[in-house]
Design an enzyme around this catalytic site. Structure first.
Site, PDB file in Angstrom:
ATOM      1  N   HIS A 193      18.767  46.683  20.126  1.00  0.00           N
ATOM      2  CA  HIS A 193      18.799  48.050  21.142  1.00  0.00           C
ATOM      3  C   HIS A 193      18.229  49.355  20.676  1.00  0.00           C
ATOM      4  O   HIS A 193      18.670  49.469  19.370  1.00  0.00           O
ATOM      5  CB  HIS A 193      20.199  48.304  21.390  1.00  0.00           C
ATOM      6  CG  HIS A 193      20.601  49.541  22.507  1.00  0.00           C
ATOM      7  ND1 HIS A 193      20.286  49.588  23.665  1.00  0.00           N
ATOM      8  CD2 HIS A 193      21.683  50.817  22.273  1.00  0.00           C
ATOM      9  CE1 HIS A 193      20.662  50.428  24.819  1.00  0.00           C
ATOM     10  NE2 HIS A 193      20.824  51.391  23.669  1.00  0.00           N
ATOM     11  N   CYS A 198      15.944  49.330  26.876  1.00  0.00           N
ATOM     12  CA  CYS A 198      15.319  51.016  26.520  1.00  0.00           C
ATOM     13  C   CYS A 198      14.717  51.067  25.262  1.00  0.00           C
ATOM     14  O   CYS A 198      15.189  52.337  24.874  1.00  0.00           O
ATOM     15  CB  CYS A 198      17.080  50.196  24.668  1.00  0.00           C
ATOM     16  SG  CYS A 198      16.482  48.676  24.036  1.00  0.00           S
TER      17      CYS A 198
END
Length: 188
Positions: free
Chosen positions: A125, A24
């Site tokens: 994330h 990510c």
């Protein structure tokens, strides 16, 4: 070239990478810069430069699947002549000079699941936000497609909601000049 009467303008082309492995941070970098500049290999090279004598590199997953930390993102941006500025969550978002900011990268808590079973673990994330042709987008790599946030009010509302959840960190992606002058912050 003019459009036919009643024709809708074509939507802007928005670059958006989808999630793969634990990459990510790589996706957020490419999405905020609107092109594929970084790969897992490039991020791993940055990790090696950041910790050259380390057998177990502290800037990525032990499994080699990504999960890069903020130092990798900051070094990657510096390599492009850009800077990452931490947003102080205590400041009102009205002080954020969005026209001076190239994009934003957020670090959010992300639930962990095994199939349909949600586990009591929290991962982090990385998510990119960026303006393209006057419209702000959420370029989260877990989304199927970019999510329209709209104008400055829309992105401020999104940021306010993310920050209100706690454990959210916001990086402003700016030019070196904007960083040096501090012009990412409104003074009026």
């Amino acid at each position: 070239m003019s459009q036919a009467p009643g024709a809708q303008p074509s939507p802007p082309s928005v670059y958006h990478e989808r999630q793969r492995l634990e990459l990510c941070a790589v996706h957020a970098l490419n999405n905020v810069l609107q092109q594929q500049l970084f790969s897992q290999e490039a991020a791993d090279e940055i990790c090696k430069r950041l910790a050259p004598d380390s057998r177990l590199n502290p800037h990525r997953s032990l499994l080699g699947t990504g999960n890069y930390d903020v130092n990798v993102i900051m070094a990657a941006l510096q390599g492009q002549g850009l800077a990452a500025v931490w947003w102080d969550r205590r400041r009102p978002l009205s002080q954020l000079a969005l026209p001076r900011v190239l994009g934003l990268i957020l670090n959010l808590p992300s639930p962990v699941s095994l199939g349909l079973l949600s586990l009591p673990l929290r991962r982090r994330h990385w998510v990119a936000l960026r303006q393209v042709d006057g419209v702000y987008y959420n370029l989260d790599s877990k989304l199927r497609a970019p999510e329209v946030l709209g104008n400055e009010d829309g992105v401020r509302a999104f940021l306010a909601a993310a920050l209100a959840q706690g454990l959210c960190e916001v990086l402003l992606v700016v030019t070196k000049e904007v960083e040096e002058k501090g012009s990412w912050l409104r003074t009026d």
